[in-house]
Design a protein around this motif. Sequence first.
Motif, PDB file in Angstrom:
ATOM      1  N   LYS A 136       0.827  -1.211   0.000  1.00  0.00           N
ATOM      2  CA  LYS A 136       0.000   0.000   0.000  1.00  0.00           C
ATOM      3  C   LYS A 136       0.867   1.270   0.000  1.00  0.00           C
ATOM      4  O   LYS A 136       0.538   2.251  -0.671  1.00  0.00           O
ATOM      5  CB  LYS A 136      -0.953  -0.022   1.200  1.00  0.00           C
ATOM      6  N   GLU A 137       1.971   1.258   0.736  1.00  0.00           N
ATOM      7  CA  GLU A 137       2.815   2.460   0.751  1.00  0.00           C
ATOM      8  C   GLU A 137       3.487   2.678  -0.599  1.00  0.00           C
ATOM      9  O   GLU A 137       3.671   3.819  -1.026  1.00  0.00           O
ATOM     10  CB  GLU A 137       3.867   2.369   1.857  1.00  0.00           C
ATOM     11  N   ALA A 156       5.131   9.978   5.702  1.00  0.00           N
ATOM     12  CA  ALA A 156       4.367   8.778   6.060  1.00  0.00           C
ATOM     13  C   ALA A 156       4.365   8.611   7.574  1.00  0.00           C
ATOM     14  O   ALA A 156       5.409   8.756   8.221  1.00  0.00           O
ATOM     15  CB  ALA A 156       4.974   7.535   5.406  1.00  0.00           C
ATOM     16  N   ASN A 158       2.713   5.943  10.636  1.00  0.00           N
ATOM     17  CA  ASN A 158       1.972   4.741  11.004  1.00  0.00           C
ATOM     18  C   ASN A 158       1.176   5.035  12.261  1.00  0.00           C
ATOM     19  O   ASN A 158       1.743   5.184  13.352  1.00  0.00           O
ATOM     20  CB  ASN A 158       2.936   3.573  11.232  1.00  0.00           C
ATOM     21  N   ASP A 201      -0.948   5.743   7.513  1.00  0.00           N
ATOM     22  CA  ASP A 201      -1.010   4.288   7.446  1.00  0.00           C
ATOM     23  C   ASP A 201      -1.725   3.749   8.682  1.00  0.00           C
ATOM     24  O   ASP A 201      -1.643   4.329   9.768  1.00  0.00           O
ATOM     25  CB  ASP A 201       0.414   3.723   7.371  1.00  0.00           C
ATOM     26  N   GLU A 202      -2.425   2.632   8.503  1.00  0.00           N
ATOM     27  CA  GLU A 202      -3.224   2.028   9.586  1.00  0.00           C
ATOM     28  C   GLU A 202      -4.177   3.064  10.191  1.00  0.00           C
ATOM     29  O   GLU A 202      -4.267   3.229  11.410  1.00  0.00           O
ATOM     30  CB  GLU A 202      -2.298   1.438  10.666  1.00  0.00           C
ATOM     31  N   CYS A 241      -4.306   4.523   4.496  1.00  0.00           N
ATOM     32  CA  CYS A 241      -4.179   3.082   4.253  1.00  0.00           C
ATOM     33  C   CYS A 241      -4.807   2.318   5.409  1.00  0.00           C
ATOM     34  O   CYS A 241      -4.734   2.749   6.561  1.00  0.00           O
ATOM     35  CB  CYS A 241      -2.705   2.663   4.136  1.00  0.00           C
TER      36      CYS A 241
END
Length: 432
Positions: A136-137, A156, A158, A201-202, A241
């Motif tokens: 996904k990244e 980015a 997380n 992300d997440e 994501c």
Amino acid sequence: MTIPARTGAIPPEVESAGQDAGHDALIGATVPLMGRRWQRERIMFGDGAARGPGMIGIGLTHTDAPALTLTGPNRINLAYDPAALAPARAALLAASAHGGWPIAGDAQSMALLTLAERISASDIPVLLEGPTGTGKEVLARFVHHLSPRGTGPFVAVNCAAMPEAMLEALLFGHKKGAFTGAADAAEGLFRAADKGTLLLDEIGELPLALQSKLLRALQEGEVLPLGATRPIKVDVRIIACTNRHLAAEVEAGRFREDLLYRLNVFPLRIPALRDRPGDIAPLAFGMLLRHASAPGQPGWIDAAALALLETHAWPGNVRELENVIRRAILLAGEGPTIMAEHIMFDTAVRAVSDGGASPVTDTAPSAAAARTLSDVAFASESQAILGALASHDGNRSATARSLGISERTLRYRLASMRANGVMAAAAAGGRA
């Protein structure tokens, strides 16, 4: 990417610098798979060096000892057997994506990249969904690089790895003295990504309290740092994501419905690796190129080894494939080719049975005796979590309370268990 006009079966917009026409069969069969704009602008076939930064020069030669080698920062040589075009096509696809670009050979993936290329031209938020380890990244960076923001920052974060108590300050920034330990002001990740892209992300792990503040930041285009009284304008594109089904999280009360609608302007779902088998060989060659570029390391993957890779279920997706290739490089030693005997798949931990039997692996039943202490701890923890979930009928809040951990920590542990195959093994055991 251009090829000589004399090769009539090959698109004229692809260039070759002194490339022998004997490679028309390979190039003609592969270029249609990589003829998108972002590749045409950066790939050149032939003996000359690539002409600019970010470009890749690919030299092609015939041989009975095939090899894919990185001969310079932006120079790759593919020596292949013209009687075995299938692995050569996979290797050429990998070479064309060198430098962090997506590797795709499957029809699903190529359609996804074509759609992502179109989306990149806009500024709309993008929601990337898919299992852990599917890339996904990589797709998020692809959208960023092709967008008008491509020269701006790509940041980015997380959301699952951030300490919950610090997450607001890390995202939105803080003023000096805003809280204990804030000796200096910090701009936060939103402002760090100004005029660029912020990857969350997440996103499903973001606490509810912060979800409302994220929603305001997206709606108003501004952030309010901790301790500040006036908001600060930001110009950021959001790519989120998740490996979870956010609609189900909304139903369970763990995710804000209005935030989901704000993020879900254009969802892109990345299939599991087992559902796009055409990507396996190109990805394997891409990882070989990345991890075996030093002299004396293997430069090719045997057809029998590729067949093994293409029939595996890949519960760990692309991340598991990378593990397998790196392991194979070590096992091959100074041999020129990764053979079938060098392929060793990851062994997922099974849930411990009710009778207290030790967990075993799918392919090596005797390996339990050689497990490390961390393996034992992980298996015991997984057994406790599965047992608590069962006793509370799957209620995560009640399960977290009974285990003495936060619900956020429980979600992180469950994600780790899914990545290691524990949840799938438990489900299979329940059906048996």
